[in-house]
Design a protein around this motif. Structure first.
Motif, mmCIF file in Angstrom:
data_model
loop_
_atom_site.group_PDB
_atom_site.id
_atom_site.type_symbol
_atom_site.label_atom_id
_atom_site.label_comp_id
_atom_site.label_asym_id
_atom_site.label_seq_id
_atom_site.Cartn_x
_atom_site.Cartn_y
_atom_site.Cartn_z
ATOM 1 N N UNK A 48 -10.939 -27.035 100.822
ATOM 2 C CA UNK A 48 -11.672 -26.639 99.839
ATOM 3 C C UNK A 48 -12.047 -27.503 98.805
ATOM 4 N N UNK A 49 -12.224 -28.854 99.338
ATOM 5 C CA UNK A 49 -12.812 -30.012 98.479
ATOM 6 C C UNK A 49 -14.038 -29.705 98.384
ATOM 7 N N UNK A 50 -14.795 -29.664 97.220
ATOM 8 C CA UNK A 50 -16.477 -29.533 97.487
ATOM 9 C C UNK A 50 -17.051 -31.061 97.298
ATOM 10 N N UNK A 51 -17.714 -31.565 98.260
ATOM 11 C CA UNK A 51 -18.215 -32.698 98.222
ATOM 12 C C UNK A 51 -19.249 -32.981 96.881
ATOM 13 N N UNK A 52 -19.057 -33.892 96.180
ATOM 14 C CA UNK A 52 -19.645 -34.391 95.009
ATOM 15 C C UNK A 52 -19.421 -33.721 93.967
ATOM 16 N N UNK A 56 -10.265 -42.852 82.791
ATOM 17 C CA UNK A 56 -11.216 -42.734 84.019
ATOM 18 C C UNK A 56 -12.269 -42.379 83.945
ATOM 19 N N UNK A 57 -13.154 -43.043 84.876
ATOM 20 C CA UNK A 57 -14.814 -43.090 84.895
ATOM 21 C C UNK A 57 -14.978 -42.614 86.476
ATOM 22 N N UNK A 58 -15.739 -41.463 86.381
ATOM 23 C CA UNK A 58 -16.223 -41.025 87.666
ATOM 24 C C UNK A 58 -17.712 -41.246 87.868
ATOM 25 N N UNK A 59 -18.195 -42.589 88.214
ATOM 26 C CA UNK A 59 -19.320 -42.931 88.295
ATOM 27 C C UNK A 59 -20.255 -42.688 89.620
ATOM 28 N N UNK A 60 -21.490 -42.993 89.476
ATOM 29 C CA UNK A 60 -22.240 -42.933 90.778
ATOM 30 C C UNK A 60 -21.687 -44.086 91.745
ATOM 31 N N UNK A 61 -22.308 -43.720 93.101
ATOM 32 C CA UNK A 61 -22.003 -44.673 94.038
ATOM 33 C C UNK A 61 -20.427 -44.427 94.906
#
Length: 195
Positions: free
Chosen positions: A133-137, A151-156
């Motif tokens: 059920x986890x959707x990538x990205x 919390x920071x959900x950054x790039x990379x």
């Protein structure tokens, strides 16, 4: 006139049939036993009240410290919080931290931890979802919630996310997982309930 002859002998007090008079030793023993029973009947409840009051005061202090804390606390949430918010932190998880907010409308529990692949599967299953059920990205935790706890959900980073919706009054849980190192996923969860 002559008076009837009275004997000068003293008569023993009337004793009911089958009972012997109590001697001094037995009377003292009976009084001691009575005194001990009274002390126990009064002392045990009084002692319980003193201990209970001490525990209540300590619990109140702990809750006061917890409620005045700002940001994540670097320890696991209590078992009761995990049960109420349905956030089953797996055994053996590390870098566990949590934060709780509450107002008249909603209560939120923010939890983060690192675990292994088995721990992630356990957590997801107990929360009512699965790895499938986890959707990538997908980052399911909003900016406002992320900002509250830093919390920071950054790039990379390899993010995957899902939201577990349950029937009210059970909580809704937003789950975002850092799968950059799939052997040691980092889990971020925000569980929201309306009292």
């Amino acid at each position: 006139m002559t008076l009837p002859h009275q004997s000068h002998q003293s008569h023993p007090p009337h004793v009911p049939e089958g009972k012997l008079p109590e001697d001094r030793r037995h009377m003292i023993r009976r009084r001691w036993i009575t005194a001990v029973i009274i002390v126990l009947l009064v002392g045990i409840p009084a002692g319980y009240l003193v201990v209970s009051a001490g525990q209540s005061r300590a619990s109140g202090r702990d809750k006061e410290i917890e409620s005045s804390a700002v940001g994540l606390q670097t320890n696991p949430p209590s078992w009761m919080k995990r049960r109420v918010f349905e956030v089953p932190v797996p055994w053996g998880a590390w870098d566990v931290a949590y934060y709780e907010t509450s107002n008249w409308k909603t209560s939120r529990l923010y939890v983060q931890f690192t675990t292994d692949a088995y721990g992630l599967d356990y957590f997801l299953a107990k929360a009512g979802t699965s790895r499938a059920q986890l959707t990538p990205g997908k980052i399911t935790i909003g900016d406002r919630d992320a900002e509250i706890v830093g919390w920071t959900f950054g790039e990379g980073t390899t993010w995957s996310g899902t939201t577990v919706k349950r029937e009210e009054p059970r909580p809704t849980t937003d789950i975002t997982v850092d799968l950059t190192d799939p052997s040691f996923p980092r889990v971020y969860a925000v569980s929201t309930t309306s009292p």
